[in-house]
Enzyme design. Structure first.
Site, PDB file in Angstrom:
ATOM      1  N   SER A  96       0.810  -1.215   0.000  1.00 29.73           N
ATOM      2  CA  SER A  96       0.000   0.000   0.000  1.00 29.73           C
ATOM      3  C   SER A  96       0.844   1.267   0.000  1.00 29.73           C
ATOM      4  CB  SER A  96      -0.887  -0.023   1.252  1.00 29.73           C
ATOM      5  OG  SER A  96      -1.242   1.285   1.643  1.00 29.73           O
ATOM      6  N   GLY A  97       0.488   2.192  -0.870  1.00 29.93           N
ATOM      7  CA  GLY A  97       1.199   3.474  -0.897  1.00 29.93           C
ATOM      8  C   GLY A  97       0.968   4.261   0.383  1.00 29.93           C
ATOM      9  N   LEU A  98      -0.292   4.242   0.846  1.00 25.55           N
ATOM     10  CA  LEU A  98      -0.608   4.950   2.092  1.00 25.55           C
ATOM     11  C   LEU A  98       0.204   4.378   3.247  1.00 25.55           C
ATOM     12  CD1 LEU A  98      -2.386   6.843   3.852  1.00 25.55           C
ATOM     13  CD2 LEU A  98      -4.028   4.956   4.023  1.00 25.55           C
ATOM     14  N   ASP A 105       0.662  10.511   2.066  1.00 26.36           N
ATOM     15  CA  ASP A 105       0.415   9.706   0.858  1.00 26.36           C
ATOM     16  C   ASP A 105       0.261  10.643  -0.337  1.00 26.36           C
ATOM     17  OD1 ASP A 105      -0.155   7.596  -0.814  1.00 26.36           O
ATOM     18  OD2 ASP A 105      -2.220   7.335  -0.118  1.00 26.36           O
ATOM     19  N   ASP A 151       1.131  -0.852  -5.047  1.00 30.20           N
ATOM     20  CA  ASP A 151       0.360   0.361  -5.295  1.00 30.20           C
ATOM     21  C   ASP A 151       1.329   1.358  -5.937  1.00 30.20           C
ATOM     22  OD1 ASP A 151      -1.001   2.714  -5.203  1.00 30.20           O
ATOM     23  OD2 ASP A 151      -1.358   2.686  -3.025  1.00 30.20           O
ATOM     24  N   ASP A 209       0.680   4.135  -7.343  1.00 26.83           N
ATOM     25  CA  ASP A 209       0.102   5.493  -7.438  1.00 26.83           C
ATOM     26  C   ASP A 209      -0.232   5.809  -8.903  1.00 26.83           C
ATOM     27  OD1 ASP A 209       0.224   5.718  -4.727  1.00 26.83           O
ATOM     28  OD2 ASP A 209       2.042   6.929  -4.683  1.00 26.83           O
ATOM     29  N   GLU A 227      -3.162   4.338 -10.915  1.00 26.57           N
ATOM     30  CA  GLU A 227      -4.474   4.988 -10.845  1.00 26.57           C
ATOM     31  C   GLU A 227      -4.516   6.174 -11.801  1.00 26.57           C
ATOM     32  OE1 GLU A 227      -3.717   5.432  -6.668  1.00 26.57           O
ATOM     33  OE2 GLU A 227      -3.901   7.612  -6.752  1.00 26.57           O
ATOM     34  N   LYS A 282      -0.025  12.695  -6.687  1.00 26.45           N
ATOM     35  CA  LYS A 282      -1.392  12.342  -6.291  1.00 26.45           C
ATOM     36  C   LYS A 282      -1.602  12.622  -4.809  1.00 26.45           C
ATOM     37  CE  LYS A 282      -2.061   9.099  -4.080  1.00 26.45           C
ATOM     38  NZ  LYS A 282      -2.169   7.644  -3.818  1.00 26.45           N
ATOM     39  N   ASN A 331      -4.169  10.906  -1.461  1.00 23.69           N
ATOM     40  CA  ASN A 331      -4.982   9.747  -1.123  1.00 23.69           C
ATOM     41  C   ASN A 331      -6.434   9.965  -1.533  1.00 23.69           C
ATOM     42  OD1 ASN A 331      -6.747   8.130   1.031  1.00 23.69           O
ATOM     43  ND2 ASN A 331      -4.799   7.092   0.708  1.00 23.69           N
ATOM     44  N   SER A 332      -7.066   8.895  -1.967  1.00 23.58           N
ATOM     45  CA  SER A 332      -8.429   8.984  -2.506  1.00 23.58           C
ATOM     46  C   SER A 332      -9.451   9.434  -1.473  1.00 23.58           C
ATOM     47  CB  SER A 332      -8.849   7.629  -3.064  1.00 23.58           C
ATOM     48  OG  SER A 332      -7.944   7.216  -4.047  1.00 23.58           O
ATOM     49  N   ARG A 358      -6.484   1.371 -12.141  1.00 24.10           N
ATOM     50  CA  ARG A 358      -7.417   1.772 -11.076  1.00 24.10           C
ATOM     51  C   ARG A 358      -8.245   2.959 -11.543  1.00 24.10           C
ATOM     52  NH1 ARG A 358      -5.266   3.037  -5.011  1.00 24.10           N
ATOM     53  NH2 ARG A 358      -6.559   4.860  -4.524  1.00 24.10           N
ATOM     54  N   HIS A 399     -12.551   1.842  -7.505  1.00 21.76           N
ATOM     55  CA  HIS A 399     -12.443   2.330  -6.137  1.00 21.76           C
ATOM     56  C   HIS A 399     -13.679   3.158  -5.774  1.00 21.76           C
ATOM     57  CE1 HIS A 399     -10.578   2.669  -2.411  1.00 21.76           C
ATOM     58  NE2 HIS A 399      -9.656   3.598  -2.623  1.00 21.76           N
TER      59      HIS A 399
HETATM   60  C1  SPV Z   1      -3.385   2.522  -0.603  1.00 20.35           C
HETATM   61  O1  SPV Z   1      -3.487   1.589   0.185  1.00 20.35           O
HETATM   62  O2  SPV Z   1      -2.438   3.290  -0.603  1.00 20.35           O
HETATM   63  C2  SPV Z   1      -4.431   2.750  -1.562  1.00 20.35           C
HETATM   64  C3  SPV Z   1      -5.786   2.370  -1.240  1.00 20.35           C
HETATM   65  O3  SPV Z   1      -4.160   3.321  -2.570  1.00 20.35           O
HETATM   66  S1  SPV Z   1      -6.576   3.750  -0.672  1.00 20.35           S
HETATM   67  O4  SPV Z   1      -5.866   4.258   0.462  1.00 20.35           O
HETATM   68  O5  SPV Z   1      -7.899   3.293  -0.340  1.00 20.35           O
HETATM   69  O6  SPV Z   1      -6.629   4.740  -1.717  1.00 20.35           O
HETATM   70 MG    MG Z   2      -2.465   4.315  -2.549  1.00 17.73          MG
END
Ligand code: SPV
Ligand code: MG
Length: 542
Positions: free
Chosen positions: A55-57, A67, A94, A96, A123, A129, A131-132, A167, A198
């Site tokens: 996971s990027g986060l 993130d 991930d 990004d 994505e 970017k 975080n979503s 994504r 997502h």
């Molecule tokens: C991550 O885990 O970094 C993701 C998923 O990209 S989310 O945080 O839901 O965007």
């Molecule tokens: Mg991410």
């Protein structure tokens, strides 16, 4: 639970990618569990998961970063390398936005292949970017431009089974479902192996609608972080390929670390924490220390380590103090003489210590020592006691009386001597010297800096009087050759019927008649415990 078994996955890049491809393409629901470090990757594998979501986060957070592409992509790559090395599992990264345009994606995918990564998810947003789950209506990439990133990524993969997941962020950015579907279709046509749709809604309605209208044209991957109450079986029924549990090990670690830090801070003690944290031994197991030990046995040359034999069989003559224990067990400021000697040995790398017990042998108790018994201690002497330690009389050897204390440097100096037999001898004429330990050497002690000629033992004995060059401290070191001489002399004494009565001075004198025995002079910095006054002195010995 997904049935990819760790044992079936080899760490080779191609097979990791094919394991991920299998997980994503098979009809059953698969799961990827978040990890963000080598440690968390190992935990995911041990839990039984068949694959990892890097996971990027979580990786950013574990680095103390947002993130928002604050960690450079090569820094992320370094973390991924640790993760891939720590497990045999396939890792979906991930990626990004791909860290830029098509060209950055090309380089990313090549480098991921080199690091044994099974797939990447990119994505349709813009670099840098965020975080979503932050903000509303984040700008999306232009569809054709993003398709270029996908195509460039697929053209750069170094393994046929490498997975590129596209994504779709349309729903996150409050775009209509039609756009989400249009984007998914375009990305699929550009070569994406799967579509991650997502959503940040708290229910899965829009996810299920997407699935219905998408009709499984390509496998669908979801991240139910916000719609977590949705029963997993509904994802199965919707024909979803893969569920990503996206950040829960990172979040679990924050909760556990916070609570532990709070307790230690508030209580200024570890007492209530110890039972709540993972034992250090378990950390060693998880990191595979057993494998390292096994490799050490295979690859490290065996370094023979010196052993020690401590002679502690005879009964003490210190009244009440030695009524029910030998002298070596007399307490000197909270530690027995033996414990002090063993600690000094250990400081110099002598860890294999055998104590010859006799009188009150049950009282000789110390962790980490071996014991042998001379049950005839009452009518035998030191040579006989030493002979009882026959099994350890090989290789480099230190022999010591059980009632002496000596400073570490005296032992060190014997251990570093090139001589085959070397005795520590005190050159100062102590008025209370043990007469039988008096030493006559060919060369007296000299304080002259220029006089470094080694002294050799001529003989030992109680008849030396003023002629003596010094007093043996009760500490001798033998090289492997010297130990062989020692064994020969023990055998000779036995053959002559003298073994039972001989003391060490006789044994050493006899060796010196046949082989060179070096005398190493010291002045002070040791003591033996012969009288109650000595015990009192020992209590001042540091
Ligand atoms: C991550 O885990 O970094 C993701 C998923 O990209 S989310 O945080 O839901 O965007
Ligand atoms: Mg991410």
């Amino acid at each position: 639970m997904n049935d990819l078994s760790n044992g079936l996955i080899s760490p080779a890049p191609q097979s990791r990618a094919s394991a991920l491809r299998h997980a994503i393409e098979r009809p059953e629901l698969s799961f990827l569990m978040e990890a963000h470090s080598g440690l968390s990757a190992k935990i995911v594998e041990e839990a039984g998961f068949g694959g990892i979501w890097a996971s990027g986060l979580s990786i950013s957070a574990s680095l103390g970063l947002r993130d928002s592409n604050e960690a450079s992509w090569t820094q992320v790559l370094d973390v991924l390398e640790y993760m891939a090395d720590a497990t045999t599992l396939p890792i979906l990264v991930d990626g990004d936005t791909g860290y830029g345009n098509f060209n950055n994606v090309r380089r990313l995918v090549r480098k991921l292949g080199e690091r044994n990564i099974a797939g990447v998810c990119i994505e349709d947003k813009l670099f840098p970017k965020t975080n979503s789950f932050i903000g509303e209506e984040q700008p999306l990439a232009e569809i054709n431009e993003f398709c270029g990133r996908i195509a460039a990524g697929k053209d750069s993969q170094t393994s046929d089974d490498f997975i590129l997941v596209a994504r779709v962020e349309a729903l996150i950015s409050s775009r209509p479902m039609e756009e989400a579907l249009r984007r998914a279709e375009a990305y699929h046509a550009a070569g994406a192996d799967a579509i991650l749709i997502h959503s940040k809604k708290t229910d899965a309605k829009e996810i299920f609608e997407f699935c219905r209208r998408w009709g499984n044209r390509a496998p669908v991957v979801i991240v139910p972080t916000t719609y977590y109450p949705t029963p997993t079986d509904l994802f199965r029924e919707a024909g979803i390929s893969t569920v990503i549990w996206a950040n829960h090990l990172m979040r679990a670690s924050i909760a556990a670390m916070r609570e532990t830090a709070r307790m230690i801070h508030d209580e200024q003690s570890l007492v209530n924490v110890e039972g709540r944290v993972t034992p250090v031994k378990e950390v060693f197991r998880l990191m595979g220390n057993a494998e390292l030990e096994e490799a050490e046995r295979r690859y490290l040359p065996e370094t023979p380590r010196p052993r020690a034999v401590v002679l502690a069989a005879s009964g003490g003559d210190l009244g009440e103090l030695t009524r029910d224990r030998p002298k070596c067990m007399i307490d000197v400021r909270g530690q027995s003489l033996l414990a002090r000697a063993v600690a000094t040995f250990a400081d110099s790398g002598v860890r294999d210590v055998t104590v010859v017990r006799g009188f009150a042998k049950e009282a000789v108790a110390l962790k980490g020592i071996r014991t042998v018994d001379n049950d005839r201690f009452a009518d035998t002497g030191e040579a006989y006691s030493l002979a009882q330690a026959d099994a350890v009389l090989s290789g480099e050897l230190v022999v010591s009386y059980g009632d002496v204390l000596f400073r570490n440097y005296i032992l060190e100096s014997l251990l570093s001597s090139a001589a085959d037999v070397v005795l520590a001898v005190d050159a100062s004429k102590r008025s209370d010297a043990r007469e039988r330990d008096l030493v006559l050497a060919d060369h007296g002690f000299s304080g002259n800096y220029l006089d470094d000629a080694p002294a050799q033992l001529l003989r030992m004995g109680s008849d030396l009087g003023a002629e003596a060059s010094g007093e043996w401290v009760g500490l001798a070191r033998f090289s492997a050759t010297g130990t062989a001489w020692l064994r020969e002399e023990i055998a000779a004494l036995e053959a002559e019927g003298l073994l039972e009565t001989a003391d060490l001075p006789l044994l050493l004198s006899r060796i010196s008649a046949k082989h060179p025995v070096r005398v190493k002079y010291f002045t002070g910095h040791w003591m033996d415990v012969n009288t109650l006054a000595d015990v009192a002195d020992a209590r001042n010995f540091t």
